[in-house]
Design a protein around this motif. Structure first.
Motif, short mmCIF file in Angstrom:
data_model
loop_
_atom_site.label_atom_id
_atom_site.label_comp_id
_atom_site.label_asym_id
_atom_site.label_seq_id
_atom_site.Cartn_x
_atom_site.Cartn_y
_atom_site.Cartn_z
N VAL A 148 -23.03 15.12 12.67
CA VAL A 148 -22.28 15.17 11.41
C VAL A 148 -23.23 14.74 10.30
N ILE A 149 -22.89 15.09 9.06
CA ILE A 149 -23.76 14.80 7.92
C ILE A 149 -23.05 13.84 6.97
N PHE A 150 -23.66 12.68 6.73
CA PHE A 150 -23.14 11.77 5.72
C PHE A 150 -23.67 12.21 4.37
N ALA A 151 -22.73 12.59 3.47
CA ALA A 151 -23.11 13.13 2.16
C ALA A 151 -22.60 12.24 1.04
N GLY A 152 -22.85 10.95 1.18
CA GLY A 152 -22.51 10.02 0.10
C GLY A 152 -21.05 10.04 -0.28
N TYR A 153 -20.78 10.28 -1.56
CA TYR A 153 -19.40 10.39 -2.06
C TYR A 153 -18.94 11.84 -2.12
N ALA A 164 -27.85 17.44 -2.11
CA ALA A 164 -29.23 17.90 -2.35
C ALA A 164 -30.03 17.88 -1.04
N ASN A 165 -30.72 18.98 -0.78
CA ASN A 165 -31.60 19.10 0.39
C ASN A 165 -30.85 18.95 1.71
N ALA A 166 -29.53 19.20 1.69
CA ALA A 166 -28.74 19.10 2.93
C ALA A 166 -28.10 20.45 3.25
N ASN A 167 -28.27 20.89 4.47
CA ASN A 167 -27.63 22.11 4.94
C ASN A 167 -26.42 21.72 5.80
N ARG A 169 -23.81 23.88 6.42
CA ARG A 169 -23.08 25.06 6.86
C ARG A 169 -22.67 24.93 8.32
N ASP A 170 -21.37 25.19 8.58
CA ASP A 170 -20.77 25.12 9.91
C ASP A 170 -20.83 23.73 10.52
N LYS A 171 -20.96 22.72 9.66
CA LYS A 171 -21.01 21.35 10.16
C LYS A 171 -19.84 20.52 9.63
N VAL A 172 -19.71 19.32 10.16
CA VAL A 172 -18.70 18.37 9.69
C VAL A 172 -19.38 17.38 8.75
N VAL A 173 -18.80 17.21 7.56
CA VAL A 173 -19.35 16.33 6.55
C VAL A 173 -18.52 15.04 6.50
N VAL A 174 -19.20 13.92 6.34
CA VAL A 174 -18.52 12.63 6.16
C VAL A 174 -18.87 12.12 4.76
N VAL A 175 -17.87 11.77 3.97
CA VAL A 175 -18.10 11.26 2.62
C VAL A 175 -17.23 10.02 2.40
N LEU A 176 -17.59 9.26 1.38
CA LEU A 176 -16.82 8.08 1.01
C LEU A 176 -15.72 8.45 0.03
N ASN A 177 -14.60 7.77 0.12
CA ASN A 177 -13.51 7.98 -0.83
C ASN A 177 -13.89 7.45 -2.21
N GLY A 178 -13.34 8.05 -3.25
CA GLY A 178 -13.58 7.55 -4.60
C GLY A 178 -14.92 7.99 -5.16
N GLU A 179 -15.54 7.08 -5.93
CA GLU A 179 -16.79 7.40 -6.62
C GLU A 179 -17.62 6.13 -6.77
N PRO A 180 -18.90 6.26 -7.01
CA PRO A 180 -19.75 5.06 -7.12
C PRO A 180 -19.41 4.21 -8.34
N LYS A 181 -19.43 2.90 -8.14
CA LYS A 181 -19.16 1.94 -9.23
C LYS A 181 -20.20 0.84 -9.19
N LYS A 287 -30.52 11.01 -0.26
CA LYS A 287 -30.76 12.04 0.74
C LYS A 287 -29.70 11.93 1.81
N ALA A 288 -29.04 13.06 2.11
CA ALA A 288 -27.99 13.06 3.12
C ALA A 288 -28.51 12.55 4.45
#
Length: 541
Positions: A148-153, A164-167, A169-181, A287-288
């Motif tokens: 799986v790919i951790f893609a920040g927020y 950026a610089n992350a592919n 496609r056809d993968k599962v992405v993990v992101v954080l809820n909300g936005e950076p503070k 970087k993811a």
């Protein structure tokens, strides 16, 4: 009445609400009544509202023949036809320009046959470790996902580029809820404490992940149990929603994941994820992070389309200058239907309210036949889908048959046939909710006609903003109030048979019901025949 609560905007009023009986005891409300009662005498018509007719209607609506009247089911259709037939019997014609008594709408019925998520041999619990909402997902079967790919927020633009610089496609992405503070809680996107759309519009991250080619997105939420509790109908059991099926061309499958479950999923990569998050918060290059795992996700969704109807009885006003103004009197006629061999007849909830509004419709129709029709027009509308989330009234306020700007009040009747514990020795009472939330004159009119005609105890306990039951937000009047239309809700309180198969006709107090029905009629009659339109004079903060 709708049992489950969901997140709704709260209307804050600028007056203090007294949660006691007869909110202003001793005050003279007679001056609030401005109808010429010699010219518009209600006495010949109010007798139409009687216990014999109420008994006749409830005996039919709450019978096994109607199978609990669940929205979209055959018993609900039978109930709609029964209501229409009563309007025809009363001499009420179809709605002008439509040739029909029905406002038809489509519902989507969703449920999970099976929901599974297993990561590295650990089976996650739906509703505790992760969440998948019915309406936001399609069926999905992903096996042996090794990365799986951790893609920040999960944000792109506004100074951030988490993909950026992350592919993906056809993968599962993990992101954080909300936005950076920053450490002070200031959004790094808006520069204020106010969040951006990346926090308030959940679809933005999901649509972006879809556009990047992801198969699914897991959103890490540190308050997952609260989200699960507040939105239980959206993921547990069956959910019914309005309108066409969602368009999944723009959305990938999406899940909420608890913080503890995410930590397990990240495993040995957890420290890398923490460092990556800190870079984002410091606005450094991100970087993811690819994360090795063994993940399986299964969503097996059952869905179908249902059709339901609001049933409309329109009595046109007699005054050419006022008949374009409209009172809407509502009751929901749907209930819970059947579960196996058990039938939820819903005698109080809400065959009682439906029967009451039928009687009020007949009274207004009789007045019109006698050449004494109300000056303003009246729409007696039985709505469906209330038990599914106030959907029938929501549909009407979204697609009104008559202009909302000409709709001057909603009078809603939901559960008026029983006596609660508080009033077991004095059944001549009614809980009044919402009458002063938007209009002080609506409250005064209801008090005034009660003093003059019915002399019920008017109890405002459940009208208090602090009332934990939040009944103001749980019946059909609320959809009108949200549009700025003054609304009043009549309610007898709950009882041990609420939403049970034991809510049957033998427990209905018909004498009490008739008196409440007469109060509803008198309140509507006063509003329909006075010279001036009631005003919105209580405003939100």
């Amino acid at each position: 009445m709708k049992k489950c609560c969901f997140i709704l905007l709260t209307i804050l009023v600028s007056v203090s609400l007294n949660a006691q009986m007869n909110m202003d005891p001793g005050l003279d409300y007679s001056k609030a009544l401005k109808t010429d009662y010699e010219a518009y005498d209600p006495a010949p018509f109010v007798s139409t509202v009687n216990k014999e007719d109420l008994h006749k209607y409830i005996s039919k609506l709450a019978s096994d023949e109607f199978e609990g009247r669940e929205t979209g089911q055959p018993g609900n259709r039978k109930a709609a036809d029964f209501i229409r037939d009563r309007f025809v019997e009363f001499g009420i014609p179809p709605v002008p320009g439509t040739g029909s008594y029905f406002q038809t709408m489509q519902f989507n019925w969703n449920s999970w046959n099976k929901v599974e998520m297993v990561a590295d041999g650990e089976e996650y619990r739906h509703g505790w470790d992760f969440l998948a909402f019915h309406a936001n997902n399609s069926s999905l079967d992903l096996k042996n996902i090794k990365e799986v790919i951790f893609a920040g927020y999960g944000i792109e633009g506004d100074g951030f580029s988490d993909y950026a610089n992350a592919n993906v496609r056809d993968k599962v992405v993990v992101v954080l809820n909300g936005e950076p503070k920053d450490k002070s809680g200031i959004s790094l996107i808006t520069g204020t404490e106010d969040p951006s759309d990346w926090s308030t519009d959940w679809t933005k991250k999901v649509k972006l992940a879809k556009a990047k080619g992801a198969k699914a997105i897991l959103v890490v939420h540190n308050k997952l149990q609260s989200v699960a509790s507040e939105n239980r109908p959206l993921w547990f059991g069956r959910q019914t929603t309005l309108g066409a099926m969602p368009d999944f061309d723009e959305l990938c499958n999406n899940f909420y994941l608890s913080s503890s479950s995410a930590k397990l999923l990240f495993g040995r990569s957890y420290k890398k994820v923490v460092r990556a998050r800190k870079k984002i918060q410091k606005k450094k290059a991100f970087k993811a992070v690819p994360i090795e795992t063994d993940l399986t996700i299964l969503l097996d969704k059952k869905e179908s389309k249902l059709v339901g109807d609001n049933v409309l009885g329109y009595i046109e006003g007699s005054d050419p200058a006022l008949k374009d103004e409209l009172l809407v009197i509502t009751a929901h006629y749907d209930h819970l239907g059947k579960r196996g061999k058990d039938i939820y007849n819903g005698a109080d909830d809400n065959a009682s309210g439906t029967s009451t509004v039928l009687e009020v419709a007949q009274a207004f129709a009789e007045a019109k036949k006698a050449g004494k029709g109300s000056r303003r027009s009246v729409l007696c509308m039985m709505v469906t889908g209330e038990e599914k989330g106030l959907l029938g009234s929501k549909y009407y306020t979204q697609k009104p048959v008559f202009p909302l700007e000409k709709t001057i009040v909603n009078i809603n009747v939901d559960m008026v046939g029983r006596v609660d514990k508080k009033y077991k020795d004095n059944p001549e009472y009614i809980y009044v909710i919402g009458s002063d939330r938007l209009s002080t004159s609506l409250h005064a009119i209801n008090e005034g006609v009660n003093d003059r005609f019915t002399n019920l105890v008017l109890d405002y306990t459940y009208n208090a903003e602090s009332d934990p039951n939040r009944y103001y937000y749980r019946s059909d009047h609320y959809n009108f109030a949200e549009k700025g239309i003054p609304a009043i809700f009549y309610f007898n309180g709950t009882h041990k048979d609420y939403h049970r198969t034991t809510d049957t006709m033998d427990k209905i107090n018909f004498e009490k019901m008739a008196k409440i029905g007469q109060l509803v009629f008198h309140t509507a009659w006063e509003i329909a025949n006075r010279d001036d339109r009631i005003q919105v004079d209580v405003y939100t903060k």
